[in-house]
Design a protein around this motif. Structure first.
Motif, PDB file in Angstrom:
ATOM      1  N   VAL A   1     -31.163  -3.549 -89.442  1.00 38.18           N
ATOM      2  CA  VAL A   1     -30.039  -4.634 -89.102  1.00 38.18           C
ATOM      3  C   VAL A   1     -30.699  -5.250 -88.283  1.00 38.18           C
ATOM      4  O   VAL A   1     -31.230  -4.914 -87.009  1.00 38.18           O
ATOM      5  CB  VAL A   1     -28.726  -3.928 -88.806  1.00 38.18           C
ATOM      6  N   PHE A   2     -30.839  -6.642 -88.498  1.00 43.40           N
ATOM      7  CA  PHE A   2     -31.301  -7.613 -87.369  1.00 43.40           C
ATOM      8  C   PHE A   2     -30.223  -8.495 -86.881  1.00 43.40           C
ATOM      9  O   PHE A   2     -29.244  -9.049 -87.527  1.00 43.40           O
ATOM     10  CB  PHE A   2     -32.251  -8.627 -88.127  1.00 43.40           C
ATOM     11  N   SER A   3     -30.108  -8.651 -85.459  1.00 43.74           N
ATOM     12  CA  SER A   3     -29.237  -9.268 -84.730  1.00 43.74           C
ATOM     13  C   SER A   3     -29.970 -10.449 -84.146  1.00 43.74           C
ATOM     14  O   SER A   3     -30.933 -10.764 -84.571  1.00 43.74           O
ATOM     15  CB  SER A   3     -28.841  -8.328 -83.556  1.00 43.74           C
ATOM     16  N   TYR A   4     -29.031 -10.942 -82.824  1.00 39.23           N
ATOM     17  CA  TYR A   4     -29.691 -11.917 -82.246  1.00 39.23           C
ATOM     18  C   TYR A   4     -30.636 -11.558 -81.407  1.00 39.23           C
ATOM     19  O   TYR A   4     -30.730 -10.291 -81.072  1.00 39.23           O
ATOM     20  CB  TYR A   4     -28.613 -12.994 -81.950  1.00 39.23           C
TER      21      TYR A   4
ATOM     22  N   ARG B   1     -27.439 -10.945 -88.235  1.00 37.40           N
ATOM     23  CA  ARG B   1     -28.006 -12.042 -88.765  1.00 37.40           C
ATOM     24  C   ARG B   1     -28.402 -11.609 -90.180  1.00 37.40           C
ATOM     25  O   ARG B   1     -28.147 -12.547 -90.951  1.00 37.40           O
ATOM     26  CB  ARG B   1     -29.224 -12.228 -87.915  1.00 37.40           C
ATOM     27  N   ARG B   2     -29.000 -10.384 -90.504  1.00 40.70           N
ATOM     28  CA  ARG B   2     -29.470 -10.082 -91.717  1.00 40.70           C
ATOM     29  C   ARG B   2     -29.661  -8.544 -91.885  1.00 40.70           C
ATOM     30  O   ARG B   2     -29.622  -7.877 -90.701  1.00 40.70           O
ATOM     31  CB  ARG B   2     -30.687 -10.924 -92.262  1.00 40.70           C
ATOM     32  N   VAL B   3     -29.785  -8.039 -93.113  1.00 42.50           N
ATOM     33  CA  VAL B   3     -29.988  -6.736 -93.508  1.00 42.50           C
ATOM     34  C   VAL B   3     -31.183  -6.317 -94.186  1.00 42.50           C
ATOM     35  O   VAL B   3     -31.326  -7.240 -95.066  1.00 42.50           O
ATOM     36  CB  VAL B   3     -28.717  -5.862 -94.034  1.00 42.50           C
ATOM     37  N   GLU B   4     -32.071  -5.486 -93.867  1.00 35.10           N
ATOM     38  CA  GLU B   4     -33.150  -5.282 -94.813  1.00 35.10           C
ATOM     39  C   GLU B   4     -32.906  -3.667 -95.529  1.00 35.10           C
ATOM     40  O   GLU B   4     -32.773  -2.933 -94.523  1.00 35.10           O
ATOM     41  CB  GLU B   4     -34.458  -5.183 -93.943  1.00 35.10           C
TER      42      GLU B   4
END
Length: 131
Positions: free
Chosen positions: A52-55, A35-38
């Motif tokens: 790393v953000f997933s669902y 979904r996004r990366v910080e």
């Protein structure tokens, strides 16, 4: 521990595919499970870390271990609690101005088995045009 390798080839130029890897802000464009990366870094380099953000609320920490820009190879370690995956990526030129990519990853057998189809899907998108 188990190890698997996934390869894919597609029409995107090797330079394009490498840039999609090298810039974490682009990962969510071709990896459908991200979904996004910080991260503080705009580009991968040894020691770069982030999340790393997933669902479904899944988020994993990562650290980049090695990067060889010239050879278009890099590796990183991703962890969720005691579960750790080590992933090694490579981008190569393919006939007809396209590219190939290879991912070799290792970790606990159930995680590796479950991740393989997701990785194959993502790598197919990575080497496609227009991502």
């Amino acid at each position: 521990m188990a190890t698997r390798t996934v390869t894919r080839a597609g029409p995107a130029a090797p330079e394009t595919v490498w840039e999609r890897y090298a810039r974490p802000a682009l990962w969510s464009r071709w990896a459908p499970h991200i979904r996004r990366v910080e991260t503080e870094a705009g580009r991968i380099a040894p020691g770069v870390c982030g999340r790393v953000f997933s669902y479904a609320g899944v988020r994993v920490r990562f650290i980049v271990e090695r990067v060889d820009e010239e050879q278009r190879r890099w590796s990183w370690r991703v962890g969720l609690g005691p579960l750790v995956l080590r992933l090694c990526h490579e981008v190569t030129a393919a006939p007809g101005d396209g590219s190939g990519t290879r991912l070799t990853f290792s970790g606990p057998l159930p995680v590796v088995v479950l991740y393989r189809p997701v990785a194959a899907w993502a790598l197919g998108r990575l080497v496609a045009d227009g991502r």
